[in-house]
Design a protein around this motif. Sequence first.
Motif, PDB file in Angstrom:
ATOM      1  N   GLU A  75       0.809  -1.219   0.000  1.00 23.86           N
ATOM      2  CA  GLU A  75       0.000   0.000   0.000  1.00 23.86           C
ATOM      3  C   GLU A  75       0.843   1.271   0.000  1.00 23.86           C
ATOM      4  O   GLU A  75       0.541   2.235  -0.700  1.00 23.86           O
ATOM      5  CB  GLU A  75      -0.941  -0.003   1.214  1.00 23.86           C
ATOM      6  CG  GLU A  75      -1.906  -1.173   1.266  1.00 23.86           C
ATOM      7  CD  GLU A  75      -2.962  -1.103   0.180  1.00 23.86           C
ATOM      8  OE1 GLU A  75      -3.137  -0.015  -0.404  1.00 23.86           O
ATOM      9  OE2 GLU A  75      -3.604  -2.140  -0.088  1.00 23.86           O
ATOM     10  N   ALA A  76       1.906   1.281   0.801  1.00 23.30           N
ATOM     11  CA  ALA A  76       2.722   2.493   0.953  1.00 23.30           C
ATOM     12  C   ALA A  76       3.852   2.518  -0.061  1.00 23.30           C
ATOM     13  O   ALA A  76       4.379   1.474  -0.445  1.00 23.30           O
ATOM     14  CB  ALA A  76       3.291   2.560   2.369  1.00 23.30           C
ATOM     15  N   PRO A  77       4.236   3.703  -0.527  1.00 26.70           N
ATOM     16  CA  PRO A  77       5.399   3.804  -1.429  1.00 26.70           C
ATOM     17  C   PRO A  77       6.681   3.380  -0.734  1.00 26.70           C
ATOM     18  O   PRO A  77       6.770   3.345   0.494  1.00 26.70           O
ATOM     19  CB  PRO A  77       5.428   5.296  -1.804  1.00 26.70           C
ATOM     20  CG  PRO A  77       4.085   5.827  -1.454  1.00 26.70           C
ATOM     21  CD  PRO A  77       3.588   5.008  -0.308  1.00 26.70           C
ATOM     22  N   VAL A  78       7.669   3.062  -1.541  1.00 22.72           N
ATOM     23  CA  VAL A  78       8.986   2.654  -1.043  1.00 22.72           C
ATOM     24  C   VAL A  78       9.924   3.852  -1.075  1.00 22.72           C
ATOM     25  O   VAL A  78       9.991   4.578  -2.076  1.00 22.72           O
ATOM     26  CB  VAL A  78       9.553   1.501  -1.892  1.00 22.72           C
ATOM     27  CG1 VAL A  78      11.021   1.260  -1.591  1.00 22.72           C
ATOM     28  CG2 VAL A  78       8.746   0.230  -1.667  1.00 22.72           C
ATOM     29  N   LEU A  79      10.633   4.066   0.015  1.00 25.08           N
ATOM     30  CA  LEU A  79      11.621   5.144   0.074  1.00 25.08           C
ATOM     31  C   LEU A  79      12.913   4.681  -0.582  1.00 25.08           C
ATOM     32  O   LEU A  79      13.427   3.586  -0.290  1.00 25.08           O
ATOM     33  CB  LEU A  79      11.887   5.541   1.526  1.00 25.08           C
ATOM     34  CG  LEU A  79      10.738   6.233   2.263  1.00 25.08           C
ATOM     35  CD1 LEU A  79      11.065   6.401   3.737  1.00 25.08           C
ATOM     36  CD2 LEU A  79      10.421   7.583   1.626  1.00 25.08           C
ATOM     37  N   PHE A  80      13.436   5.518  -1.460  1.00 27.27           N
ATOM     38  CA  PHE A  80      14.649   5.170  -2.207  1.00 27.27           C
ATOM     39  C   PHE A  80      15.526   6.404  -2.309  1.00 27.27           C
ATOM     40  O   PHE A  80      15.079   7.475  -2.709  1.00 27.27           O
ATOM     41  CB  PHE A  80      14.289   4.663  -3.604  1.00 27.27           C
ATOM     42  CG  PHE A  80      15.471   4.299  -4.458  1.00 27.27           C
ATOM     43  CD1 PHE A  80      15.925   2.984  -4.524  1.00 27.27           C
ATOM     44  CD2 PHE A  80      16.146   5.264  -5.203  1.00 27.27           C
ATOM     45  CE1 PHE A  80      17.015   2.639  -5.312  1.00 27.27           C
ATOM     46  CE2 PHE A  80      17.238   4.935  -5.986  1.00 27.27           C
ATOM     47  CZ  PHE A  80      17.669   3.616  -6.034  1.00 27.27           C
ATOM     48  N   LYS A  81      16.798   6.234  -1.990  1.00 29.75           N
ATOM     49  CA  LYS A  81      17.782   7.286  -2.192  1.00 29.75           C
ATOM     50  C   LYS A  81      19.075   6.627  -2.639  1.00 29.75           C
ATOM     51  O   LYS A  81      19.708   5.886  -1.878  1.00 29.75           O
ATOM     52  CB  LYS A  81      18.016   8.091  -0.925  1.00 29.75           C
ATOM     53  CG  LYS A  81      18.938   9.290  -1.128  1.00 29.75           C
ATOM     54  CD  LYS A  81      18.988  10.180   0.101  1.00 29.75           C
ATOM     55  CE  LYS A  81      19.824  11.430  -0.169  1.00 29.75           C
ATOM     56  NZ  LYS A  81      19.837  12.339   0.989  1.00 29.75           N
ATOM     57  N   GLY A  82      19.438   6.868  -3.885  1.00 31.97           N
ATOM     58  CA  GLY A  82      20.631   6.209  -4.396  1.00 31.97           C
ATOM     59  C   GLY A  82      20.798   6.453  -5.879  1.00 31.97           C
ATOM     60  O   GLY A  82      20.360   7.475  -6.421  1.00 31.97           O
ATOM     61  N   ILE A  83      21.427   5.495  -6.551  1.00 34.49           N
ATOM     62  CA  ILE A  83      21.734   5.659  -7.969  1.00 34.49           C
ATOM     63  C   ILE A  83      20.818   4.755  -8.793  1.00 34.49           C
ATOM     64  O   ILE A  83      20.370   3.709  -8.333  1.00 34.49           O
ATOM     65  CB  ILE A  83      23.224   5.327  -8.258  1.00 34.49           C
ATOM     66  CG1 ILE A  83      23.569   3.906  -7.805  1.00 34.49           C
ATOM     67  CG2 ILE A  83      24.130   6.331  -7.568  1.00 34.49           C
ATOM     68  CD1 ILE A  83      24.993   3.494  -8.104  1.00 34.49           C
ATOM     69  N   GLY A  84      20.548   5.201  -9.984  1.00 32.12           N
ATOM     70  CA  GLY A  84      19.698   4.433 -10.880  1.00 32.12           C
ATOM     71  C   GLY A  84      20.520   3.608 -11.852  1.00 32.12           C
ATOM     72  O   GLY A  84      21.724   3.802 -12.009  1.00 32.12           O
TER      73      GLY A  84
END
Length: 437
Positions: free
Chosen positions: A179-188
């Motif tokens: 249900e909730a979005p995923v937190l992401f901080k990094g490189i693609g």
Amino acid sequence: MAKQLIILTIITTLLPLLCNSFNPLNPNTNPKILVLLDDFLIKSSHSIFFNSLQSRGFKLDFKLADDNQITLQRYGNYLYDGLILFSPSIKQFGGSLNLAGVLEFVDSGRDLIIAADSTASDLIRDIATECGVEFDEDAEAMVIDHTSYAVSDVEGDHTLIASDGFIQSDVILGSKKIEAPVLFKGIGHTLNPANSLVVKVLSASPSAYSANPRTELPNPPSVTGSAISLVSVVQARNNARIAISGSLDLFSNRYFRSGVQKAGSSNKHGKSGNEQFVTELSKWVFHEKGHLKAVNVRHHKVGDGTEPAMYRIKDDLEYFIEIYEWTGKSWEPYVANDVQVQFYMMSPYVLKNLLTDQKGLYFTSFKVPDVYGVFQFKVEYQRLGYTSLSLSKQIPVRPFRHNEYERFLPAAFPYYGASFSTMAGFFVFTFVYLYNK
């Protein structure tokens, strides 16, 4: 001295057997995973993820990535079933481990999780490239999204992304919706178009792009939109599984416990979807779901329970196969309506959908084609998220023997009639010719 030699011989004999017990293709064993870290602080900052693995029966062996004692195999046998690389900045592994060693580990059918970040070294990038993904060439680039970022009290550079671009696959991410979005901080990263085995699991939004957040863009970014993958998975042809994430923080306790609100949305979730996402993903990577096995493959003539050494053309036969799926605790019947069998010689002469009793048994019946030679029963089953099944069984097919043909073939009645009428005509002609005055 003789006693010591006997003990040494016993240990040398049993050790390969003990090593062989760590077999990723047999989920019933207690799997062992090697976790390589940049810093032992990661063990505590990501403890929820590690505890989740341990609670599911995995034995974790934590080492620093530059530890001189690192070894994946001993006496030619692998000591681990899986490998987790939480060491994005490592430039050279310790011990006997190197790039080739990691690739050989995967080639042996074992599983791998790679987590990178903006400090990713060339070694980690090379491993990812060999697995079918390419991280952004700019070493300082990060994924930025000015419309799908995570709302916070401090206006940042929008590198903390709230992503809900999940793959639509119950077998990979579970049947329960995240249900909730995923937190992401990094490189693609982007996927190698020549590699059909790599799949996006978490995609960036169309407004995302990859760039250095601390500098102005002199040129438009080369990687933008949904072409950017945040997390990808690979299932190799030998059924080894790999997960590649551009964010190490994705697995952290802080992101697991954080609330999240996506920009432009009024829904504020008390907890991010990271824990559910990572747990389901790790279950898939380590074969706790989506792992299939086929047993009791058999075939015989209709009405005859024994498997013959060969078939004759036009025989009626039956084919059976049982397929089960590992659920993390036990083998359960696999139910599907798209399993097929081929009766194959150079090309499939017969292609049949298998019927199922909903209890794991698949079966069908058909007539052997009027062609003799060496055939194969082939089952090639490849579905997204499931281990592939590739089964083949060879069987010769012979023609009729001379005494097995029908005495009079209905199709040849015109020829029979022509032959007998010719003989009758000849007899009449001879009689008339001899006795006619």
